[in-house]
Design a protein around this motif. Structure first.
Motif, mmCIF file in Angstrom:
data_model
loop_
_atom_site.group_PDB
_atom_site.id
_atom_site.type_symbol
_atom_site.label_atom_id
_atom_site.label_comp_id
_atom_site.label_asym_id
_atom_site.label_seq_id
_atom_site.Cartn_x
_atom_site.Cartn_y
_atom_site.Cartn_z
ATOM 1 N N ALA A 32 0.831 -1.206 0.000
ATOM 2 C CA ALA A 32 0.000 0.000 0.000
ATOM 3 C C ALA A 32 0.869 1.260 0.000
ATOM 4 N N THR A 33 0.252 2.368 -0.340
ATOM 5 C CA THR A 33 0.903 3.664 -0.231
ATOM 6 C C THR A 33 1.187 3.930 1.242
ATOM 7 N N VAL A 34 2.340 4.501 1.524
ATOM 8 C CA VAL A 34 2.754 4.725 2.908
ATOM 9 C C VAL A 34 1.836 5.736 3.597
ATOM 10 N N PRO A 35 1.646 5.586 4.912
ATOM 11 C CA PRO A 35 0.761 6.495 5.652
ATOM 12 C C PRO A 35 1.185 7.957 5.597
ATOM 13 N N GLU A 36 2.478 8.227 5.419
ATOM 14 C CA GLU A 36 2.933 9.614 5.309
ATOM 15 C C GLU A 36 2.297 10.310 4.118
ATOM 16 N N ILE A 37 1.931 9.535 3.112
ATOM 17 C CA ILE A 37 1.260 10.088 1.931
ATOM 18 C C ILE A 37 -0.257 10.041 2.110
ATOM 19 N N THR A 38 -0.785 8.893 2.473
ATOM 20 C CA THR A 38 -2.246 8.763 2.569
ATOM 21 C C THR A 38 -2.839 9.689 3.627
ATOM 22 N N SER A 39 -2.057 10.049 4.644
ATOM 23 C CA SER A 39 -2.581 10.962 5.665
ATOM 24 C C SER A 39 -2.803 12.366 5.108
#
Length: 174
Positions: A32-39
């Protein structure tokens, strides 16, 4: 531009009211896309701003459905991401072919093989993309210190100057 954020002002895209779209390359196989981006993505339920894809270009039907449909008004698109020589290149070429203006942030793209990055950026510049840095583009967007967003943008630039300097210096060596 994804690195430009702070707790009090939010991210640049919110300050300047720039929509953010994100695609993930085959999340089932690559993760998945990393949380630093999805946030950073909007939580508006009416718009799907994160799309999983297997195509190398992010211009897949699910994302295109979220873009304005007026064929006479070209978009200005800012690209950040990984695999400059694959996904960034194919997305940029698709956007240029559709008549859009494309900015690629040199300090916001990378490749697993560092030698691929400058070759891709040179090619994309020749194709008509505008290769620039995040700080340069920010000040181009606000254009004047009298802009209502100047103080917030200048604060973010100052707050992230060391990280930005390191990124630009690193990428200039590649």
């Amino acid at each position: 531009m994804l690195q430009w954020r702070n707790e009090s002002d939010g991210i640049v895209a919110k300050i300047l009211n720039i929509p953010i779209f994100c695609t993930t390359q085959n999340a089932a196989r690559l993760g998945a896309t990393v949380p630093e981006i999805t946030s950073l993505l909007p939580t508006d339920e009416t718009a799907k701003t994160e799309v999983d894809k297997t195509a190398f270009s992010m211009m897949v039907p699910e994302l295109q459905a979220q873009l304005p449909t007026n064929p006479t008004s070209a978009l200005s698109v800012i690209i950040v991401g990984i695999e400059t020589h694959i996904c960034v290149t194919q997305t940029t070429l698709d956007l240029l072919a559709a008549g859009h203006r494309v900015y690629i942030l040199a300090d916001g793209v990378s490749s697993c093989n560092a030698g691929e990055r400058p070759i891709a950026l040179n090619r994309l510049a020749r194709e008509g993309a505008i290769v620039t840095t995040s700080e340069s583009l920010l000040f181009e967007l606000i254009r004047d210190a009298k802009d209502a967003n100047f103080k917030a943008i200048a604060g973010l630039v100052k707050e992230t100057k060391d990280e930005t300097k390191a990124a630009v210096e690193t990428f200039c060596k590649l």
